[in-house]
Motif scaffolding. Structure first.
Motif, PDB file in Angstrom:
ATOM      1  N   SER A 251       0.852  -1.192   0.000  1.00  0.00           N
ATOM      2  CA  SER A 251       0.000   0.000   0.000  1.00  0.00           C
ATOM      3  C   SER A 251       0.885   1.238   0.000  1.00  0.00           C
ATOM      4  CB  SER A 251      -0.913  -0.007   1.230  1.00  0.00           C
ATOM      5  OG  SER A 251      -0.113  -0.001   2.382  1.00  0.00           O
ATOM      6  N   CYS A 252       0.278   2.370  -0.308  1.00  0.00           N
ATOM      7  CA  CYS A 252       1.054   3.610  -0.360  1.00  0.00           C
ATOM      8  C   CYS A 252       0.155   4.802  -0.061  1.00  0.00           C
ATOM      9  CB  CYS A 252       1.700   3.772  -1.739  1.00  0.00           C
ATOM     10  SG  CYS A 252       0.497   3.925  -3.075  1.00  0.00           S
ATOM     11  N   GLY A 253       0.795   5.906   0.265  1.00  0.00           N
ATOM     12  CA  GLY A 253       0.096   7.172   0.457  1.00  0.00           C
ATOM     13  C   GLY A 253       0.302   8.027  -0.786  1.00  0.00           C
TER      14      GLY A 253
ATOM     15  N   VAL B 276      -4.310   1.736  -8.503  1.00  0.00           N
ATOM     16  CA  VAL B 276      -3.128   0.850  -8.504  1.00  0.00           C
ATOM     17  C   VAL B 276      -1.979   1.583  -9.208  1.00  0.00           C
ATOM     18  CG1 VAL B 276      -2.208  -1.382  -9.264  1.00  0.00           C
ATOM     19  CG2 VAL B 276      -4.580  -1.203  -8.484  1.00  0.00           C
ATOM     20  N   ILE B 277      -0.810   1.487  -8.596  1.00  0.00           N
ATOM     21  CA  ILE B 277       0.397   2.167  -9.106  1.00  0.00           C
ATOM     22  C   ILE B 277       1.494   1.123  -9.340  1.00  0.00           C
ATOM     23  CG2 ILE B 277       2.268   3.748  -8.485  1.00  0.00           C
ATOM     24  CD1 ILE B 277       0.452   5.215  -6.683  1.00  0.00           C
TER      25      ILE B 277
ATOM     26  N   LEU C   5       1.461  -1.201  -6.128  1.00  0.00           N
ATOM     27  CA  LEU C   5       0.898  -0.632  -4.900  1.00  0.00           C
ATOM     28  C   LEU C   5      -0.563  -0.250  -5.079  1.00  0.00           C
ATOM     29  CD1 LEU C   5       3.861   1.832  -4.334  1.00  0.00           C
ATOM     30  CD2 LEU C   5       3.421  -0.198  -2.941  1.00  0.00           C
ATOM     31  N   THR C   6      -1.318  -0.347  -3.997  1.00  0.00           N
ATOM     32  CA  THR C   6      -2.675   0.207  -3.975  1.00  0.00           C
ATOM     33  C   THR C   6      -2.650   1.465  -3.109  1.00  0.00           C
ATOM     34  OG1 THR C   6      -3.630  -1.990  -4.128  1.00  0.00           O
ATOM     35  CG2 THR C   6      -5.082  -0.263  -3.341  1.00  0.00           C
ATOM     36  N   VAL C   7      -3.307   2.499  -3.568  1.00  0.00           N
ATOM     37  CA  VAL C   7      -3.377   3.741  -2.784  1.00  0.00           C
ATOM     38  C   VAL C   7      -4.309   3.522  -1.587  1.00  0.00           C
ATOM     39  CG1 VAL C   7      -4.066   6.174  -2.774  1.00  0.00           C
ATOM     40  CG2 VAL C   7      -2.929   5.196  -4.796  1.00  0.00           C
ATOM     41  N   SER C   8      -3.720   3.486  -0.390  1.00  0.00           N
ATOM     42  CA  SER C   8      -4.545   3.287   0.815  1.00  0.00           C
ATOM     43  C   SER C   8      -4.810   4.594   1.545  1.00  0.00           C
ATOM     44  CB  SER C   8      -3.849   2.320   1.770  1.00  0.00           C
ATOM     45  OG  SER C   8      -2.599   2.842   2.158  1.00  0.00           O
ATOM     46  N   ASP C   9      -3.947   5.599   1.280  1.00  0.00           N
ATOM     47  CA  ASP C   9      -4.105   6.908   1.925  1.00  0.00           C
ATOM     48  C   ASP C   9      -3.841   7.995   0.892  1.00  0.00           C
ATOM     49  OD1 ASP C   9      -3.500   6.009   5.011  1.00  0.00           O
ATOM     50  OD2 ASP C   9      -2.176   5.015   3.584  1.00  0.00           O
ATOM     51  N   ASN C  10      -4.475   9.127   1.090  1.00  0.00           N
ATOM     52  CA  ASN C  10      -4.113  10.294   0.289  1.00  0.00           C
ATOM     53  C   ASN C  10      -3.523  11.315   1.251  1.00  0.00           C
ATOM     54  OD1 ASN C  10      -4.279  12.915  -0.977  1.00  0.00           O
ATOM     55  ND2 ASN C  10      -5.364  11.860  -2.625  1.00  0.00           N
TER      56      ASN C  10
END
Ligand code: HPA
Length: 235
Positions: free
Chosen positions: A91-93, A104-105, A201-206
């Motif tokens: 996951s990523c911010g 998805v990145i 990665l999946t965006v879990s936070d902005n």
């Protein structure tokens, strides 16, 4: 074969290994997506599994969070268990305005505030990049399926709670898509061992809008990313 952190037969892992940070995610991936699954290591509860996806052998193992932990497990997998393709799934911010929660990145490169790579690169700045072939494989798959996957640079930080607004601004000015904690170390470790690495990665936070997924949304988004990654790898 026993290394300090993995206890498994030397042929227990497939050449391709997915690497989530969370060992329970590794269990979830193995039980949900793979067939003929065996748990091959559980030292410190850092679970590793081997099974098959569409007939091809695939392993999945937790790495813990952050570069020291991720590099330690990756190094042992490459040096002692013959793993040649390491695909972090995490996951990523997000810090780029084009990105939404659950996007998805794929990380073609990873900058960092860590000193780990400098320590093994005579104090110089190593350019941490994904394996071009693995990246190509993933992009071919998402293009054929017309899937909305973003490709770009990420930032691997040592400080989960240390992203000051002015630092985020600096990262944004360089076009960085998102912040996570492992890829810069993983890419350098793979290069050192002549192995291939990629991060999805999946965006879990902005981090700009201070929004985040609920635990249920995290699980759904995570599954989409795993399906994309597995299908791309076996294609
Ligand atoms: N920082 C670092 N790593 C992360 C974040 C974050 O905000 N979100 C998910 N992984």
């Amino acid at each position: 074969m026993t290394t300090p952190h993995i206890s498994a037969p030397s042929d227990a892992f497939a050449a391709t290994c997915l690497l989530p940070g969370d060992p329970l995610r590794a269990k979830f991936i193995a039980e949900t997506f793979l067939e003929d699954v065996t748990c091959v290591t559980s030292v410190r509860n850092m679970l590793g599994f081997t099974g098959h996806y569409k007939g091809q052998p695939i392993s999945v193992m937790g790495t813990g969070m952050g570069m020291p932990s991720c590099v330690l497990y990756s190094t042992e997998l490459m040096e002692s268990f013959g793993v040649k393709r390491l695909v972090r799934v995490g996951s990523c911010g997000a810090i780029h305005e084009s990105l939404k929660l659950n996007d998805v990145i794929v990380a073609h490169s990873a900058s960092t505030d860590s000193n780990m790579n400098r320590r093994q690169f005579a104090g110089m700045d190593y350019s941490s990049a994904a394996s071009p072939r693995l990246l190509q494989k993933l992009l071919n798959y998402v293009d054929t399926q017309a899937l909305p996957v973003a490709v770009g640079s990420v930032f691997s930080t040592d400080h989960f709670y240390g992203s000051a607004p002015e630092q985020l601004k600096t990262l944004q000015q360089m076009g960085i898509l998102a912040v996570e904690m492992e890829s810069a170390g993983l890419y350098a470790a793979a290069a050192r061992h002549r192995a291939q690495a990629l991060t999805v990665l999946t965006v879990s936070d902005n981090l700009i809008h201070q929004t985040q997924l609920t635990p249920q949304e995290r699980e759904a988004g995570f599954s989409t990313m795993i399906e994309i990654t597995l299908n791309a790898l076996v294609g």
